[in-house]
Write an enzyme that holds these catalytic residues in place. Structure first.
Site, PDB file in Angstrom:
ATOM      1  N   GLU A  82       0.819  -1.216   0.000  1.00  0.00           N
ATOM      2  CA  GLU A  82       0.000   0.000   0.000  1.00  0.00           C
ATOM      3  C   GLU A  82       0.849   1.260   0.000  1.00  0.00           C
ATOM      4  OE1 GLU A  82      -3.116   0.237   2.971  1.00  0.00           O
ATOM      5  OE2 GLU A  82      -4.506  -0.726   1.588  1.00  0.00           O
ATOM      6  N   HIS A 112      10.046 -26.016   0.306  1.00  0.00           N
ATOM      7  CA  HIS A 112       9.394 -27.113  -0.426  1.00  0.00           C
ATOM      8  C   HIS A 112       8.256 -26.599  -1.295  1.00  0.00           C
ATOM      9  CE1 HIS A 112      11.384 -30.404   1.898  1.00  0.00           C
ATOM     10  NE2 HIS A 112      11.554 -29.386   2.732  1.00  0.00           N
ATOM     11  N   LYS A 143     -14.330   0.645  -3.100  1.00  0.00           N
ATOM     12  CA  LYS A 143     -15.213   0.844  -1.942  1.00  0.00           C
ATOM     13  C   LYS A 143     -16.529   1.481  -2.375  1.00  0.00           C
ATOM     14  CE  LYS A 143     -11.750   1.386   1.719  1.00  0.00           C
ATOM     15  NZ  LYS A 143     -11.185   2.272   2.741  1.00  0.00           N
TER      16      LYS A 143
END
Lengths: 430, 430
Positions: B271, B292, B403
């Site tokens: 951000e 792994h 938003k």
């Protein structure tokens, strides 16, 4: 499973409908290669036959002696743990048997976990293809000692999945432990729909037949054209976008129960395709949480990303209560799931509005069939990507060096790699 | 905290000692800018003053009415949850008070969590700077109803951290709830060492003074030269490597208790720095597990990565028992922690042998001081990177669009963004 690639077209980086046509021809050729590999049970390709070759009855029979324990503790790492963890997490709401995973060698975490488990009612599920994996065997030795110390007979509560020989096979033979074999020709990261991924679920009493049926559905959807095969289309679109600069693929499920799926995918994608200086980097994300963390970067950072959004079409919802809190009344009457879906679609559109490529994957539900279908489709997508990029999808040569170095450091033999560790260049700032 | 950048020099991409000299000049100038911002309590820069401005006594006093609950349920998202979660996870071994986090709006996960909590002995810790965050308020409304349904008086068990006004502040005032204020001038992702990140730890009875003392140590280490300041050196090295093609920074702690730290870092980095088409993508990893999973890609994939390895110098170890298992006798006499350390050094060397840049960060231990120091240092590193790259480190403009779209979709007003969602281009493959 439904794939929507509309937002992968026309952006930057982006594909065109012409590109899809070109890719489709190559998908047809790659599909033939894959079909041949499957027909011959070639190493790796054999994984795509698992829905037909896995024997769920044998898995059920093998775990039957354990009844219904309070908990299953899977001791494994990498492909020996991630498939099982993904299936268990997706289906956690369907069992009372808890699943835990020792997939690291962190002493504090291990101690805490062993303290919290009812050892006298826990089945230990040890998984290692080679039977020699240092992390897994070390953890198993610690668990075995903890059971001894607790007065529990570990030989009555240990289940083994391993190869035909090696330390674990010897252990199972010596102590007459119930066990299963890892399948032939199936690399660990492609082994979710096999004994390796399903034994844990079976010990939990979960619907392993449903998982295999879902995988079978995805298998039946494979075809020589990307327009008819969501799995191949996903692999081809990711490949095409990576060629055009989308070097990162952010896998972002909108369901907490699929958080492990993103981790499983990250291994599948990274180990299969990350070689010869190429390979798309998988980034694990989670919707809607990471909208408040990663979305700024995805929407406004470098144009080097594809975002893959995954969601179930159906889920149990919870109503958001009506409220007197000013400015929030619009939420009343919606459910948390409605909010999550709105955020999913808003994120898609937010990326598309900036020409940032994204792809939507939908499964019917996060249930046995849904997770089986998703896992298989992503494996087939990986194989398709590997064919298109001309990679050795089923090898992981770059992890051997470090294993030898670690072994040498611990006094397990003379390895030149361990000496290289001692030669480290240091430049310290404190 | 000690930083070792030896393996960031000379690789590909890599820095030279000359590059460091050039960067050092720019660090000096940036440091002056940062010091000025701190002196003026400018937005964002004020976060670097938190070790001096946070009032731990006030935090202790505010949570005092709750005594020692069985559990703390933090309801927040993004920066309102990640700092608290990171501190709680790092110090989990030092408290019996469980910490849980509702940082997503997944109905199934929320239902499961509420079912499992002892609601009559759980403190709900609601955190939202604006007091209007849809996810957080929705979750809180659901939790409040669950408490009502369980016959629990939620007004006795709710703690609020928010701004001077807004819905949450009104709620706290109306019901006389204990509350704290979010600090002025501190963006959410920089608020770990403040009321936002410390209230949860205080409710758990953890050593918040120690966390702040650790942050103070890191603050005292800031200086006008990267050679004297590990935090600034880390920011400068990451910036220099990103400029040379390391577009991904894999944050890989070797401690399960720091897994959340990698998530917190990912938000901070993404951000703050992901804007204007630039910014290094944070990848969350975990050692040794991801050796792994991701190491194949890191060592052999595109040369576009930096790997940051973090470990504590000291930890409680568990001995690996001696064994009769053939080929594993070399493990006996070592501890799990020794194995983890060997893997850490092997991974470093394995990357270095291929000229893949990596950086080592060590803290004394994963304790209150250690986590405070690490969090502050990473914040300072982020600010330094932002200065060197000429970015608006403290804004996140790209998250607003989504938003509004989500709000519009839920009927919370007329927003053009919601209409764009309906225009989505679809190209479906099933």
């Amino acid at each position: 499973m439904e794939l929507d690639i509309g937002n992968a077209l026309g952006g930057s980086p982006g594909l065109t409908e012409d590109t899809l046509e070109h890719l489709d021809e190559r998908v047809g050729i790659a599909h033939e290669r894959i079909e041949q590999g499957r027909a011959d049970d070639e190493h790796g390709y054999a994984a795509l036959n698992l829905p037909e070759t896995v024997d769920t009855d044998a898995i059920r029979a093998a775990v039957e002696p354990f009844g219904t324990p309070a908990a299953v503790l899977t001791v494994g790492i990498g492909g020996s743990a991630l498939g099982a963890a993904t299936i268990s997490a997706a289906l956690a709401d369907q069992t009372d048997v808890e699943a835990h995973f020792l997939d690291n060698v962190d002493p504090e975490d291990t101690a805490e976990l062993l303290d919290s488990l009812p050892l006298d009612d826990t089945v230990v599920n040890v998984v290692s293809r080679s039977g020699t994996t240092a992390e897994t065997l070390s953890n198993f030795l610690v668990v075995r000692e903890a059971m001894d110390d607790a007065g529990v007979d570990w030989t009555e509560q240990t289940f083994v999945t391993t190869g035909d020989d090696g330390n674990l096979r010897n252990l199972a033979d010596t102590h007459d432990l119930p066990s299963l074999k890892v399948p032939e020709g199936v690399p660990g990261r492609f082994s979710a729909i096999s004994t390796v991924g399903l034994a844990c679920a079976a010990l939990q009493g979960l619907d392993i037949e449903g998982v295999v049926a879902g995988a079978q559905t995805a298998m039946d959807d494979l075809s020589g054209s990307l327009y008819d095969s969501p799995a191949y289309a996903y692999g081809a679109v990711c490949y095409g976008l990576a060629e055009r600069g989308a070097l990162t693929n952010a896998m972002m499920p909108y369901a907490e129960s699929l958080e492990y799926f993103a981790e499983w995918f990250a291994q599948l994608w990274a180990e299969s395709l990350g070689k010869e200086q190429v390979g798309q980097t998988p980034a694990r994300a989670l919707g809607a949480t990471d909208q408040h963390s990663q979305l700024q970067l995805y929407r406004a950072g470098p144009r080097d990303k594809l975002v893959t959004l995954v969601r179930p079409r159906e889920r149990e919802d919870i109503d958001i209560p009506e409220t007197d809190l000013e400015g929030l009344s619009y939420l009343g009457g919606s459910g948390l799931g409605d909010l999550l879906d709105a955020e999913f679609e808003a994120t898609e559109a937010s990326l598309a509005a900036e020409g940032r490529p994204n792809v939507r994957i939908e499964i019917d539900a996060v249930d046995a069939e849904g997770i089986g279908e998703l896992l298989y489709a992503m494996e087939a997508a990986t194989v398709m990507y590997g064919e298109l990029a001309g990679l050795s999808t089923f090898t992981q040569p770059a992890v051997e060096w470090g294993k030898k170095a670690a072994r040498g450091l611990l006094g397990g033999g003379d390895f030149a790699e361990a000496e290289a560790v001692a030669d480290k260049r240091t430049f310290t700032i404190e």
